[in-house]
Write a protein that holds these residues in place. Structure first.
Motif, mmCIF file in Angstrom:
data_model
loop_
_atom_site.group_PDB
_atom_site.id
_atom_site.type_symbol
_atom_site.label_atom_id
_atom_site.label_comp_id
_atom_site.label_asym_id
_atom_site.label_seq_id
_atom_site.Cartn_x
_atom_site.Cartn_y
_atom_site.Cartn_z
ATOM 1 N N ILE A 7 0.895 -1.213 0.057
ATOM 2 C CA ILE A 7 0.103 0.033 -0.002
ATOM 3 C C ILE A 7 1.018 1.201 0.128
ATOM 4 C CG2 ILE A 7 -1.955 1.004 1.113
ATOM 5 C CD1 ILE A 7 -2.701 -1.885 0.526
ATOM 6 N N GLY A 35 -7.648 4.004 2.719
ATOM 7 C CA GLY A 35 -7.279 3.202 3.788
ATOM 8 C C GLY A 35 -6.897 4.306 5.065
ATOM 9 N N PHE A 36 -6.707 3.703 6.046
ATOM 10 C CA PHE A 36 -6.047 4.244 7.237
ATOM 11 C C PHE A 36 -5.062 3.535 8.039
ATOM 12 C CE2 PHE A 36 -9.776 2.595 9.137
ATOM 13 C CZ PHE A 36 -9.332 1.983 10.235
ATOM 14 N N GLY A 37 -4.139 4.108 8.705
ATOM 15 C CA GLY A 37 -3.054 3.238 9.371
ATOM 16 C C GLY A 37 -3.461 4.090 10.684
ATOM 17 N N ARG A 38 -2.326 4.034 11.615
ATOM 18 C CA ARG A 38 -2.279 4.751 12.752
ATOM 19 C C ARG A 38 -2.520 6.024 12.974
ATOM 20 N NH1 ARG A 38 3.443 2.926 15.244
ATOM 21 N NH2 ARG A 38 3.895 4.273 13.104
ATOM 22 N N GLN A 39 -2.403 6.757 11.783
ATOM 23 C CA GLN A 39 -2.717 8.311 11.813
ATOM 24 C C GLN A 39 -4.252 8.613 11.844
ATOM 25 O OE1 GLN A 39 -2.268 6.446 8.967
ATOM 26 N NE2 GLN A 39 -3.523 7.417 7.100
ATOM 27 N N LYS A 58 -5.097 5.788 -1.545
ATOM 28 C CA LYS A 58 -3.719 5.037 -1.742
ATOM 29 C C LYS A 58 -3.626 4.028 -2.784
ATOM 30 C CE LYS A 58 -2.501 6.297 2.510
ATOM 31 N NZ LYS A 58 -1.379 7.111 2.773
ATOM 32 N N ILE A 86 4.229 10.602 7.725
ATOM 33 C CA ILE A 86 3.120 9.674 8.134
ATOM 34 C C ILE A 86 2.389 8.935 6.828
ATOM 35 C CG2 ILE A 86 0.618 9.727 8.893
ATOM 36 C CD1 ILE A 86 1.786 10.877 11.382
ATOM 37 N N GLY A 87 1.958 7.776 6.646
ATOM 38 C CA GLY A 87 1.299 7.393 5.851
ATOM 39 C C GLY A 87 2.086 6.650 4.543
ATOM 40 N N ASP A 88 3.183 6.565 4.774
ATOM 41 C CA ASP A 88 3.992 5.946 3.667
ATOM 42 C C ASP A 88 3.610 4.662 3.286
ATOM 43 O OD1 ASP A 88 5.958 7.994 3.298
ATOM 44 O OD2 ASP A 88 7.688 7.172 4.109
ATOM 45 N N GLY A 89 2.778 3.829 4.206
ATOM 46 C CA GLY A 89 2.369 2.584 3.581
ATOM 47 C C GLY A 89 2.823 1.192 4.433
ATOM 48 N N LYS A 90 2.578 0.125 3.779
ATOM 49 C CA LYS A 90 2.938 -1.035 4.273
ATOM 50 C C LYS A 90 2.901 -2.093 3.271
ATOM 51 C CE LYS A 90 1.474 -0.639 8.737
ATOM 52 N NZ LYS A 90 0.383 -0.611 9.424
ATOM 53 N N PHE A 92 2.973 -6.329 2.701
ATOM 54 C CA PHE A 92 2.397 -7.610 3.275
ATOM 55 C C PHE A 92 3.193 -8.736 2.186
ATOM 56 C CE2 PHE A 92 -0.969 -4.569 4.328
ATOM 57 C CZ PHE A 92 -0.799 -4.634 5.713
HETATM 58 N N1 LIG Z 1 -2.838 -3.391 9.417
HETATM 59 C C1 LIG Z 1 -3.341 -3.238 7.968
HETATM 60 N N2 LIG Z 1 -3.980 -3.771 7.481
HETATM 61 C C2 LIG Z 1 -4.116 -3.557 6.093
HETATM 62 N N3 LIG Z 1 -3.993 -2.514 5.618
HETATM 63 C C3 LIG Z 1 -3.290 -1.555 6.406
HETATM 64 C C4 LIG Z 1 -2.848 -1.662 7.712
HETATM 65 N N4 LIG Z 1 -2.322 -0.805 8.069
HETATM 66 C C5 LIG Z 1 -2.133 0.141 7.255
HETATM 67 N N5 LIG Z 1 -2.901 -0.327 6.128
HETATM 68 C C6 LIG Z 1 -2.897 0.204 4.984
HETATM 69 O O1 LIG Z 1 -1.806 1.105 4.474
HETATM 70 C C7 LIG Z 1 -2.114 2.614 4.253
HETATM 71 C C8 LIG Z 1 -0.886 3.608 4.971
HETATM 72 O O2 LIG Z 1 -0.717 2.940 6.329
HETATM 73 P P1 LIG Z 1 0.128 4.037 7.206
HETATM 74 O O3 LIG Z 1 1.541 3.999 6.446
HETATM 75 O O4 LIG Z 1 -0.571 5.106 7.547
HETATM 76 O O5 LIG Z 1 0.489 2.940 8.268
HETATM 77 P P2 LIG Z 1 0.779 3.431 9.887
HETATM 78 O O6 LIG Z 1 0.920 2.035 10.609
HETATM 79 O O7 LIG Z 1 -0.202 4.283 10.471
HETATM 80 O O8 LIG Z 1 2.332 3.994 9.738
HETATM 81 P P3 LIG Z 1 2.768 5.450 9.703
HETATM 82 O O9 LIG Z 1 2.811 5.793 11.335
HETATM 83 O O10 LIG Z 1 4.019 5.287 8.964
HETATM 84 O O11 LIG Z 1 1.579 6.242 9.212
HETATM 85 C C9 LIG Z 1 -3.308 2.711 5.199
HETATM 86 O O12 LIG Z 1 -4.221 3.907 4.336
HETATM 87 C C10 LIG Z 1 -4.019 1.450 4.781
HETATM 88 O O13 LIG Z 1 -4.788 1.499 3.399
#
Ligand SMILES: Nc1ncnc2c1ncn2[C@@H]1O[C@H](COP(=O)(O)OP(=O)(O)OP(=O)(O)O)[C@@H](O)[C@H]1O
Length: 112
Positions: A7, A35-39, A58, A86-90, A92
Motif C-alpha cells: 500500500i 485506507g487508514f493506518g495509525r494516523q 492509496k 506519516i502514511g508511507d504505507g505497508k 504484506f
Molecule cells: N494493518 C493494516 N492492514 C491493512 N492495511 C493497512 C494496515 N495498516 C495500514 N494499512 C494500509 O496502509 C495505508 C498506509 O498506512 P500507514 O502508512 O499510515 O500505516 P501506519 O501504521 O499508520 O504507519 P505510519 O505511522 O508510518 O503512518 C493505510 O491507508 C491502509 O490502506
C-alpha cells in the motif's frame, strides 16, 4: 512463490515501478484503494491539502514473485516509496500456492 502486496502513496507509483522493474519484476496489478493506518484521527498531507478524514487515497500494488526475489523487491520498494512522513504505507508478504499463465497453460514460476 510469494505475493507482495504494497500500500503506497499514489504519487510514488512511477518511482516504485521503476525500482521494481530494475530487478526484473515483470508483472504488477495496481488498484486505487482507500485506507487508514495509525494516523487515524490525525491529519495527513495529500497533494498539498490536509485531510482529517479517516480514509485516504492509496494505491495497492500486487506482485507474485519467486521466493529468491522477495527480499530485494522489499528493499527496492521501501526505498522508492519512502518519504519518512506519516502514511508511507505497508508491505504484506503471503505465500502463493500456484500461478498459471492462461494463454500458455504454464504453471509455477514460469507463469510469473
Ligand atoms: N494493518 C493494516 N492492514 C491493512 N492495511 C493497512 C494496515 N495498516 C495500514 N494499512 C494500509 O496502509 C495505508 C498506509 O498506512 P500507514 O502508512 O499510515 O500505516 P501506519 O501504521 O499508520 O504507519 P505510519 O505511522 O508510518 O503512518 C493505510 O491507508 C491502509 O490502506
Amino acid at each position: 512463490m510469494k505475493l507482495i502486496t504494497a500500500i503506497i502513496k499514489p504519487f510514488k507509483l512511477d518511482e516504485v515501478r521503476e525500482a521494481l522493474s530494475e530487478i526484473g519484476i515483470q508483472g504488477m496489478t495496481v488498484t486505487e484503494v482507500k485506507g487508514f493506518g495509525r494516523q487515524k484521527g490525525h491529519t495527513e498531507l495529500y497533494r498539498g491539502a490536509e485531510y482529517t478524514v479517516d480514509f485516504l487515497p492509496k494505491l495497492r500494488l500486487e506482485m507474485a514473485v519467486s521466493d529468491h526475489m522477495v527480499e530485494q523487491a522489499i528493499e527496492n520498494l521501501c526505498a522508492a516509496a519512502h518519504t519518512g512522513k506519516i502514511g508511507d504505507g505497508k508491505i504484506f508478504v503471503t505465500p502463493v500456492e500456484q500461478a498459471i499463465r492462461i494463454r500458455t497453460g504454464e504453471y509455477g514460476e514460469s507463469a510469473l
